[in-house]
Design a protein around this motif. Structure first.
Motif, PDB file in Angstrom:
ATOM      1  N   ARG A 197       0.841  -1.206   0.000  1.00 57.85           N
ATOM      2  CA  ARG A 197       0.000   0.000   0.000  1.00 57.85           C
ATOM      3  C   ARG A 197       0.869   1.246   0.000  1.00 57.85           C
ATOM      4  O   ARG A 197       1.720   1.405   0.867  1.00 57.85           O
ATOM      5  CB  ARG A 197      -0.937   0.013   1.209  1.00 57.85           C
ATOM      6  CG  ARG A 197      -1.993   1.124   1.158  1.00 57.85           C
ATOM      7  CD  ARG A 197      -3.002   0.976   2.283  1.00 57.85           C
ATOM      8  NE  ARG A 197      -4.072   1.951   2.142  1.00 57.85           N
ATOM      9  CZ  ARG A 197      -4.004   3.200   2.623  1.00 57.85           C
ATOM     10  NH1 ARG A 197      -2.920   3.592   3.281  1.00 57.85           N
ATOM     11  NH2 ARG A 197      -5.004   4.045   2.448  1.00 57.85           N
ATOM     12  N   HIS A 216      -9.556  -6.208   0.656  1.00 59.59           N
ATOM     13  CA  HIS A 216      -9.673  -4.909  -0.004  1.00 59.59           C
ATOM     14  C   HIS A 216     -10.747  -5.032  -1.071  1.00 59.59           C
ATOM     15  O   HIS A 216     -10.601  -5.798  -2.026  1.00 59.59           O
ATOM     16  CB  HIS A 216      -8.334  -4.508  -0.621  1.00 59.59           C
ATOM     17  CG  HIS A 216      -8.314  -3.134  -1.197  1.00 59.59           C
ATOM     18  ND1 HIS A 216      -7.392  -2.717  -2.135  1.00 59.59           N
ATOM     19  CD2 HIS A 216      -9.113  -2.051  -0.963  1.00 59.59           C
ATOM     20  CE1 HIS A 216      -7.611  -1.471  -2.451  1.00 59.59           C
ATOM     21  NE2 HIS A 216      -8.653  -1.037  -1.766  1.00 59.59           N
ATOM     22  N   TRP A 263     -11.680  -1.478   3.305  1.00 57.41           N
ATOM     23  CA  TRP A 263     -10.741  -2.458   3.844  1.00 57.41           C
ATOM     24  C   TRP A 263     -11.351  -3.133   5.065  1.00 57.41           C
ATOM     25  O   TRP A 263     -12.019  -2.493   5.884  1.00 57.41           O
ATOM     26  CB  TRP A 263      -9.434  -1.769   4.272  1.00 57.41           C
ATOM     27  CG  TRP A 263      -8.635  -1.192   3.139  1.00 57.41           C
ATOM     28  CD1 TRP A 263      -8.814   0.022   2.544  1.00 57.41           C
ATOM     29  CD2 TRP A 263      -7.517  -1.807   2.479  1.00 57.41           C
ATOM     30  NE1 TRP A 263      -7.882   0.206   1.548  1.00 57.41           N
ATOM     31  CE2 TRP A 263      -7.064  -0.901   1.489  1.00 57.41           C
ATOM     32  CE3 TRP A 263      -6.853  -3.025   2.631  1.00 57.41           C
ATOM     33  CZ2 TRP A 263      -5.978  -1.160   0.663  1.00 57.41           C
ATOM     34  CZ3 TRP A 263      -5.767  -3.294   1.809  1.00 57.41           C
ATOM     35  CH2 TRP A 263      -5.343  -2.377   0.841  1.00 57.41           C
TER      36      TRP A 263
END
Length: 212
Positions: free
Chosen positions: A137, A183, A189
């Motif tokens: 991420r 996700h 999330w």
């Protein structure tokens, strides 16, 4: 649904568990742990499916043989190669609890294992590196592991590399066992928790603090 995978006596298995699935080029793959009485030689196998119901073991199994109780596979494609993480101990007989990783271009031929996270704790069964799960991420990689301290506790670590995590770079501890990260297409999330005598599988919404 019927049972998807049975033990294979040819591999001297006494159980199959910890499945992790992925999608590659329209094909469904599954990594699963096949354990036997020899805890120093646990197997991680590959299976494929056209429909998520009928699974065929790959003829090249086992993909990985390691210990002590090497298990809980999780696969991630980093844009160049596949990385398969699993928990083990530093040597098959025991030692520091670790997360190891192997890499592959085709999910069949794998590199030699490397240690990507080493806990200061030593032992054999259980330990603080169970159920590794890595999330990329914003240019960082986050390793989630179940610490078992206590049973319903997990920790997250951050790194610039998917192949090296420093135990001092901890982001948080949170109440979960065997956590996996979800996700969704609408950018939400979630984090899961499960475990022995927990009554089921649970989800909680996960919010990232990008300014921390």
């Amino acid at each position: 649904l019927p049972i998807l995978m049975h033990i294979d006596p040819a591999f001297q298995e006494t159980g199959v568990w910890a499945p992790h699935g992925w999608l590659q080029d329209g094909k469904l793959g599954l990594g699963e742990c096949a354990g036997g009485k020899d805890h120093e030689k646990f197997h991680i196998h590959l299976a494929t499916s056209p429909d998520l119901v009928n699974w065929t073991r790959h003829p090249g199994n086992p993909m990985i043989v390691d210990g002590y109780d090497a298990r809980d596979p999780m696969a991630l494609h980093d844009g160049n190669q596949w990385i398969l993480y699993y928990c083990a101990t530093e040597t098959p007989k025991g030692g520091n609890h670790v997360v190891k990783a192997v890499t592959s271009a085709d999910l069949v031929h794998w590199s030699q294992p490397r240690i990507v996270f080493r806990s200061p704790e030593k032992g054999t069964f259980g330990g603080p590196t169970e159920s590794p799960f890595v999330v990329p991420r914003n240019g960082k990689y986050y390793l989630f592991v179940c610490t078992n301290e206590p049973y319903n506790n997990s920790a997250a670590y951050v790194s610039d590399s998917p192949l090296l995590f420093d135990p001092t770079k901890i982001v948080m501890n949170f109440p979960a066992h065997g956590a996996e990260i979800v996700h969704t297409p609408d950018e939400r999330w979630f984090v899961s928790t499960c475990g022995w005598e927990q009554g089921g599988l649970y989800l909680a919404e996960l919010h990232w603090d990008d300014h921390a």
